[in-house]
Write an enzyme that holds these catalytic residues in place. Structure first.
Site, PDB file in Angstrom:
ATOM      1  N   CYS A 112      32.419 125.847 -21.437  1.00 13.22           N
ATOM      2  CA  CYS A 112      33.888 125.810 -21.406  1.00 13.22           C
ATOM      3  C   CYS A 112      34.427 125.282 -22.727  1.00 13.22           C
ATOM      4  CB  CYS A 112      34.360 124.918 -20.262  1.00 13.22           C
ATOM      5  SG  CYS A 112      36.157 124.769 -20.155  1.00 13.22           S
ATOM      6  N   TYR A 129      62.558 116.556 -34.528  1.00 11.13           N
ATOM      7  CA  TYR A 129      61.912 117.610 -33.719  1.00 11.13           C
ATOM      8  C   TYR A 129      62.045 117.165 -32.270  1.00 11.13           C
ATOM      9  CZ  TYR A 129      59.532 119.425 -37.962  1.00 11.13           C
ATOM     10  OH  TYR A 129      59.228 119.955 -39.197  1.00 11.13           O
ATOM     11  N   ASP A 161      58.408 114.338 -35.013  1.00  8.82           N
ATOM     12  CA  ASP A 161      57.248 114.629 -34.153  1.00  8.82           C
ATOM     13  C   ASP A 161      56.978 116.130 -34.277  1.00  8.82           C
ATOM     14  OD1 ASP A 161      55.254 114.761 -32.279  1.00  8.82           O
ATOM     15  OD2 ASP A 161      56.523 114.320 -30.542  1.00  8.82           O
ATOM     16  N   CYS A 165      30.841 117.358 -16.173  1.00 11.35           N
ATOM     17  CA  CYS A 165      31.417 118.650 -15.778  1.00 11.35           C
ATOM     18  C   CYS A 165      30.328 119.711 -15.686  1.00 11.35           C
ATOM     19  CB  CYS A 165      32.473 119.077 -16.786  1.00 11.35           C
ATOM     20  SG  CYS A 165      33.111 120.742 -16.496  1.00 11.35           S
ATOM     21  N   CYS A 183      37.956 121.041 -12.578  1.00 10.15           N
ATOM     22  CA  CYS A 183      38.124 120.619 -13.972  1.00 10.15           C
ATOM     23  C   CYS A 183      38.445 119.134 -13.932  1.00 10.15           C
ATOM     24  CB  CYS A 183      39.251 121.397 -14.649  1.00 10.15           C
ATOM     25  SG  CYS A 183      39.659 120.732 -16.281  1.00 10.15           S
ATOM     26  N   CYS A 208      36.909 121.033 -23.215  1.00  7.08           N
ATOM     27  CA  CYS A 208      36.479 119.721 -23.694  1.00  7.08           C
ATOM     28  C   CYS A 208      35.369 119.898 -24.718  1.00  7.08           C
ATOM     29  CB  CYS A 208      35.940 118.865 -22.550  1.00  7.08           C
ATOM     30  SG  CYS A 208      37.141 118.472 -21.276  1.00  7.08           S
ATOM     31  N   CYS A 221      50.295 114.972 -34.156  1.00  8.53           N
ATOM     32  CA  CYS A 221      49.159 115.415 -33.340  1.00  8.53           C
ATOM     33  C   CYS A 221      48.036 115.951 -34.218  1.00  8.53           C
ATOM     34  CB  CYS A 221      49.603 116.470 -32.328  1.00  8.53           C
ATOM     35  SG  CYS A 221      50.321 117.947 -33.076  1.00  8.53           S
ATOM     36  N   GLU A 273      66.641 120.398 -32.887  1.00  6.60           N
ATOM     37  CA  GLU A 273      65.480 121.191 -32.460  1.00  6.60           C
ATOM     38  C   GLU A 273      65.839 122.660 -32.646  1.00  6.60           C
ATOM     39  OE1 GLU A 273      62.348 122.905 -31.199  1.00  6.60           O
ATOM     40  OE2 GLU A 273      62.263 120.715 -31.010  1.00  6.60           O
ATOM     41  N   GLN A 291      55.060 116.421 -22.332  1.00 10.92           N
ATOM     42  CA  GLN A 291      53.721 115.959 -22.692  1.00 10.92           C
ATOM     43  C   GLN A 291      52.788 116.020 -21.482  1.00 10.92           C
ATOM     44  OE1 GLN A 291      52.519 115.194 -25.580  1.00 10.92           O
ATOM     45  NE2 GLN A 291      54.116 114.421 -26.929  1.00 10.92           N
TER      46      GLN A 291
END
Length: 452
Positions: free
Chosen positions: A80, A314, A383, A74, A161, A83, A410, A335, A285
């Site tokens: 940036c 969730y 989740d 990139c 990108c 990433c 996550c 939720e 997602q």
């Protein structure tokens, strides 16, 4: 007494990476964090700042390179914030992420013996994001767009990108060229002036349908017709063009009001055999290819035979719930966001599922009421957001005693913390499967399987 001082120039050996991708070297046990340095490298650094327990240094030169170091493809990788790991080979990234999960299990969860499998990665770890949120601004009289620089709201201006779709690149470059001619002023965060705040592009991976959302400061948008023409010229296959209004002084992207400028209100996509309608503000997602891997793993760990009742604590817009409903007797999703529950109900209808129930509210209040009403679960799926499970929900899980828990996470740190609580409450973590949802970044998702 600290072993290093500001402006020292040192040769150090890099042992590890931090959670945000900086190299870690130790001088007499004192950690130095070095951006762009990789484990296994000997580097010369300039010490920038020293605090009581750690310091920061700038990479000057590399004496011995890591075998996993590559040239980042990139052009704006150095500035940036999108990433952090493009200079690390993909095989190296997967090894690093597996180590992050193992370390979290052992150090934070006190679970050194829990099996952690190798990370499930992608065949092509580029161009995977189906959603791009692009800020626009002005710099020295010209329109800029791209992504924010690390820990700032300065835009790293770019026309490409490599982790977003080619359509997002096309749209970004086209609008940058044409914005001033259309009389549209990019938003200035410091002064709260200007009209266009962000441009959001969403793409259905399976369907190819495209939605563009123009996030504006005001509802009155005189140039809307010209903007629609420019977008349709740049993206002839666009399905939906929406306007979202956010007049607040905030760094939150979306406001509450969304207006249709052209085309459909929604686009559609599929994960496996399940269809989803996606609106401008729907949570969905961003890497559908790996989402199928992640949810497939959750489905395997749920161990469904067709006779089980499942609670999804969730549930969002019902993505995991509907995956589970393919094999479960009945799935109940809860939720806290009412709009997400409406989306979940609509997606259940879209797929013809009659074995689901969705309710809005705090999981730690709704689930005990379900149990009291006789709606008990054999399997409970969670989740949660990055902060992990709410303490009250963990207590609810321990009180209701489902036979099996599937924890989708996550954040390995909060996963390990919560697994420790569940273990102390009578559960055993059978195994953890990491999945690489965000190649080129430091993030890693996991699915953990627990039994009573």
């Amino acid at each position: 007494m600290k072993p290093v001082t500001k402006n020292d120039r040192l040769s150090v050996y890099v042992e590890d990476l931090t959670h945000d991708g900086a190299g870690v070297a130790k001088v007499e046990g004192y950690p130095l964090f070095i951006k762009d340095a990789l484990p296994g490298e000997t580097v010369t650094v300039h010490v920038l700042k020293t605090l009581k327990s750690y310091g920061f240094a700038k990479l000057i030169s590399i004496e011995e390179k890591s075998v996993d170091r590559i040239d980042a493809p990139c052009p704006v990788f150095e500035i940036c914030g999108g990433c952090q790991l493009q200079h690390l080979s993909y095989a190296g990234q997967l090894k690093y992420k597996e180590k992050v999960v193992r370390d979290a299990m052992a150090r934070l969860g006190k679970l050194p013996d829990v099996p952690v499998h190798p990370v499930k990665g992608m065949d092509n770890p580029w161009r995977y994001r189906n959603k791009s949120q692009i800020p626009f601004g002005m710099d020295d009289g010209r329109v800029v767009a791209g992504f924010y620089q690390p820990r700032s709201h300065r835009i790293a201006d770019t026309d490409i990108c490599l982790i977003q779709t080619p359509e997002a690149d096309t749209l970004m470059a086209s609008l940058k060229r044409n914005l001033q001619d259309m009389g549209i002023e990019p938003y200035e965060e410091k002064t709260h002036r200007g009209m266009l705040r962000h441009v959001v592009l969403r793409k259905g991976r399976v369907t190819g349908e495209l939605m563009v959302v123009l996030v504006t400061k005001k509802q009155k948008f005189p140039q809307a017709e010209r903007a629609v023409e420019a977008i349709r010229a740049a993206l002839p296959d666009v399905t939906s063009i929406m306007q979202n209004v956010n007049g607040d002084k905030t760094n939150v992207i979306f406001g509450n009001d969304t207006i249709n400028l052209w085309g459909k209100d929604i686009i559609e996509d599929r994960i496996g055999d399940v269809r989803f309608e996606i609106s401008a503000r729907s949570f969905y997602q961003v890497n559908p290819e790996q989402t199928e891997v992640l949810y497939g793993q959750a489905l395997d760990y749920a161990g469904l035979t067709g006779s089980e009742t499942v609670i999804d604590a969730y549930c969002g817009i019902g993505t995991i719930s509907l995956f589970l409903a393919q094999r479960a007797k009945f799935v109940m999703g809860v939720e806290i966001v009412p709009q997400a529950i409406e989306d979940a109900k609509r997606n259940a209808d879209l797929n013809g599922f009659t074995n689901t129930l969705f309710e809005a509210g705090p999981a730690e209040e709704v689930i005990p009421r379900w149990y009291k009403d006789g709606k008990e679960a054999d399997v409970l799926v969670v989740d949660p957001p990055r902060k992990g499970c709410d303490e009250a929900l963990l207590q609810t899980m321990l009180e209701q005693k489902p036979q099996r828990i599937v924890y989708v996470s996550c954040n390995p740190a909060t996963l390990a913390r919560d697994l420790r609580i569940l273990e102390d409450g009578g559960y055993r973590t059978q195994e953890v499967q990491p999945v690489d949802m965000f190649p080129q970044t430091t993030h890693v998702e996991c699915v953990a399987w627990l039994t009573r």
